[in-house]
Design a protein around this motif. Structure first.
Motif, PDB file in Angstrom:
ATOM      1  N   THR A  28       0.776  -1.262   0.230  1.00 14.39           N
ATOM      2  CA  THR A  28      -0.180   0.556   0.384  1.00 14.39           C
ATOM      3  C   THR A  28       0.569   1.009  -0.049  1.00 14.39           C
ATOM      4  O   THR A  28       1.909   1.242   0.544  1.00 14.39           O
ATOM      5  CB  THR A  28      -0.924   0.040   1.143  1.00 14.39           C
ATOM      6  N   VAL A  29       0.283   2.152  -0.958  1.00 12.04           N
ATOM      7  CA  VAL A  29       1.501   3.395  -1.168  1.00 12.04           C
ATOM      8  C   VAL A  29       0.332   4.105  -0.257  1.00 12.04           C
ATOM      9  O   VAL A  29      -0.184   5.190  -1.245  1.00 12.04           O
ATOM     10  CB  VAL A  29       1.833   4.368  -2.154  1.00 12.04           C
ATOM     11  N   LYS A  30       0.679   5.039   0.511  1.00 10.64           N
ATOM     12  CA  LYS A  30      -0.425   6.437   0.829  1.00 10.64           C
ATOM     13  C   LYS A  30       0.160   7.800   0.939  1.00 10.64           C
ATOM     14  O   LYS A  30       1.287   7.989   0.360  1.00 10.64           O
ATOM     15  CB  LYS A  30      -0.025   6.329   2.535  1.00 10.64           C
ATOM     16  N   VAL A  31      -0.970   8.676  -0.179  1.00 10.99           N
ATOM     17  CA  VAL A  31      -0.334   9.494  -0.542  1.00 10.99           C
ATOM     18  C   VAL A  31      -0.580  10.732  -0.302  1.00 10.99           C
ATOM     19  O   VAL A  31      -1.362  11.017   1.001  1.00 10.99           O
ATOM     20  CB  VAL A  31      -0.507   9.705  -2.093  1.00 10.99           C
TER      21      VAL A  31
ATOM     22  N   GLU B  98       9.536  11.302  -3.323  1.00  8.41           N
ATOM     23  CA  GLU B  98       8.987   9.344  -3.256  1.00  8.41           C
ATOM     24  C   GLU B  98       8.939  10.119  -1.818  1.00  8.41           C
ATOM     25  O   GLU B  98       9.261   9.338  -1.083  1.00  8.41           O
ATOM     26  CB  GLU B  98      10.106   8.923  -4.094  1.00  8.41           C
ATOM     27  N   ASP B  99       9.635  10.491  -1.208  1.00 10.36           N
ATOM     28  CA  ASP B  99      10.035  10.340   0.428  1.00 10.36           C
ATOM     29  C   ASP B  99       8.421  10.935   0.748  1.00 10.36           C
ATOM     30  O   ASP B  99       8.554  10.708   2.226  1.00 10.36           O
ATOM     31  CB  ASP B  99      11.466  11.217   0.800  1.00 10.36           C
ATOM     32  N   ALA B 100       7.891  11.505   0.322  1.00 13.74           N
ATOM     33  CA  ALA B 100       6.407  12.457   1.540  1.00 13.74           C
ATOM     34  C   ALA B 100       5.424  11.077   1.265  1.00 13.74           C
ATOM     35  O   ALA B 100       4.372  11.149   1.590  1.00 13.74           O
ATOM     36  CB  ALA B 100       5.697  13.337   0.112  1.00 13.74           C
ATOM     37  N   LEU B 101       5.854   9.668   0.464  1.00  9.96           N
ATOM     38  CA  LEU B 101       5.034   8.884   0.004  1.00  9.96           C
ATOM     39  C   LEU B 101       5.464   7.964   0.578  1.00  9.96           C
ATOM     40  O   LEU B 101       6.234   8.032   1.314  1.00  9.96           O
ATOM     41  CB  LEU B 101       4.749   8.183  -1.142  1.00  9.96           C
ATOM     42  N   THR B 102       3.852   7.640   1.704  1.00 11.59           N
ATOM     43  CA  THR B 102       4.025   6.635   2.975  1.00 11.59           C
ATOM     44  C   THR B 102       4.218   5.209   2.482  1.00 11.59           C
ATOM     45  O   THR B 102       3.015   4.406   1.947  1.00 11.59           O
ATOM     46  CB  THR B 102       3.359   6.265   3.800  1.00 11.59           C
TER      47      THR B 102
END
Length: 417
Positions: free
Chosen positions: A78-81, A268-272
């Motif tokens: 899961t990639v959280k924005v 990319e570092d802003a995404l979890t």
């Protein structure tokens, strides 16, 4: 004269006995009462069998649990924005809905879908008709979610009625909706052939399908799913909040590293990213917990077997007092008497360990065959079980053998037989 007496004393009080003679005497003692010896061995057999079965079945079941964990969980990423872009000057969304195409091109990706949610859209009054009557309680509080057209594969679900909206519905901003199976049940909608509609916030949406059997993100089964363009126009869901990615087995860690770069290069570092844990650690943890639980049961059974050996050996010593006195009178040392009874108890434990290990392995293989599992057997356990039985017999015979060695020849010969 002194030398002759010393030589005679040395010959009579030999501290060691020929191993062959000692083994012959011990075996004769075990076989003298075959039924009792068999019943005594049965305690060790049960203990070793239980130990082998519990550890073998636990290892096999643990491997099966990990296999199921691999299939259901270890392939989900899961990639959280975040809601806001990291740059204050950038007013556009951090990730577009078309980001699913970029993720889908990554090696190891089986399916991917984008989902948009917000706190205001998580509790909306939804009705299955637009007639509002006094006292009417047909409205249901449901979540309204924007989702891309490939959501069914991403949540491992299936359409139980109708179809999922497609790229054409999204491009035309059609006011269509797909209901999760629980939401459809709450609203009383079971079929879509008659084009039923749902109503919320003064708008109507034609229900084109019902999505059921959701195995991932099961909360979506109680949600109303809208095309991204329609959700942006009518509900204000304009941005992606999460990307749901399914990967091939073993590719989750790699996809978890690459997906943020594919979605937001430079940010990319802003995404979890939520990725499954390392499978080797999970496997070790599962098997360690299960083995620890069942090992206690096996050890308890083994202790019961040891008590049985000690009890029967002590009774045997009491019954063979005359024999012990005669052997001491003929020159046997205390050590030789103790060695004989120790070897007898050790032999009983060894036989119990061999039989118990064989029975335990047979049971583990049989259980695995019935369950259609792959049996997992540790070779060290199979080889160590007979040695464990011998050790149990040795420890169980310590006290009886010491008691036999302490008997004085005169007292032993005078004791009633």
């Amino acid at each position: 004269m002194k030398r002759a007496a010393a030589a005679t004393a040395t010959r009579v009080e030999r501290p060691w006995m020929d191993p062959r003679d000692l083994w012959t005497e011990a075996l004769a003692g075990v076989l003298a009462r075959p039924v009792r010896s068999a019943l005594t061995t049965l305690g060790t057999v049960l203990g070793i069998t239980t130990l082998v079965i519990t550890i073998g079945v636990a290892s096999t079941a643990g491997d099966q649990i990990v296999g199921r964990f691999d299939a259901l969980t270890a392939t989900s990423v899961t990639v959280k924005v975040p809601a806001m872009a990291p740059d204050a000057e950038d007013t556009g969304p951090l990730v577009e809905w078309s980001g699913t195409d970029a993720v889908r091109r990554l090696a190891g990706v089986d399916s991917v879908a984008a989902v948009g949610e917000s706190a205001t859209a998580n509790s909306i009054q939804v009705r299955s008709n637009d007639v509002i009557a006094p006292g009417d309680t047909s409205a249901q509080t449901l979540a309204v979610v924007a989702a891309s057209a490939d959501l069914p594969a991403a949540v491992r679900g299936e359409m139980t009625a109708g179809r999922f909206y497609d790229a054409g519905n999204i491009a035309r901003h059609d006011q269509v909706a797909v209901l999760g199976d629980q939401a459809a049940k709450l609203l009383g909608i079971r079929r879509v052939e008659d084009s039923p509609a749902v109503f919320f916030q003064g708008q109507s949406y034609t229900v084109v399908g019902i999505l059921g059997g959701i195995k991932r993100e099961q909360q979506l089964s109680a949600a109303v799913l809208l095309p991204p363009t329609t959700a942006a126009d009518r509900v204000g869901l304009r941005t992606v909040s999460r990307f749901l990615v399914n990967t091939a087995l073993g590719a989750a860690r790699q996809v978890a590293r690459q997906a943020p770069i594919a979605l937001a290069p430079g940010h990319e570092d802003a995404l979890t990213v939520v990725a499954p844990p390392d499978l080797s650690k999970a496997r070790d943890g599962v098997q360690s917990d299960v083995n620890g639980l069942f090992l206690v049961l096996g050890l308890v059974s083994l202790v019961v077997g040891a008590i049985g050996i000690a009890n029967v050996t002590l009774v045997t010593v009491m019954e063979r007092v005359g024999e012990i006195g005669l052997r001491r009178a003929l020159g046997a040392s205390r050590r030789q008497v103790a060695q004989q009874f120790l070897l007898e108890s050790t032999t009983i434990g060894l036989l119990g360990g061999i039989v118990g290990a064989a029975l335990g392995i047979a049971v583990v293989v049989s259980v695995a065959a019935v369950k259609q599992w792959t049996p997992v057997l540790d070779l060290r356990l199979a080889l160590g079980a007979p040695l464990a039985g011998a050790l149990v017999g040795l420890l169980a015979g310590l006290y009886p053998s010491l008691r036999a060695a302490r008997m004085e020849p005169v007292d032993a010969l005078r004791a009633p037989s």
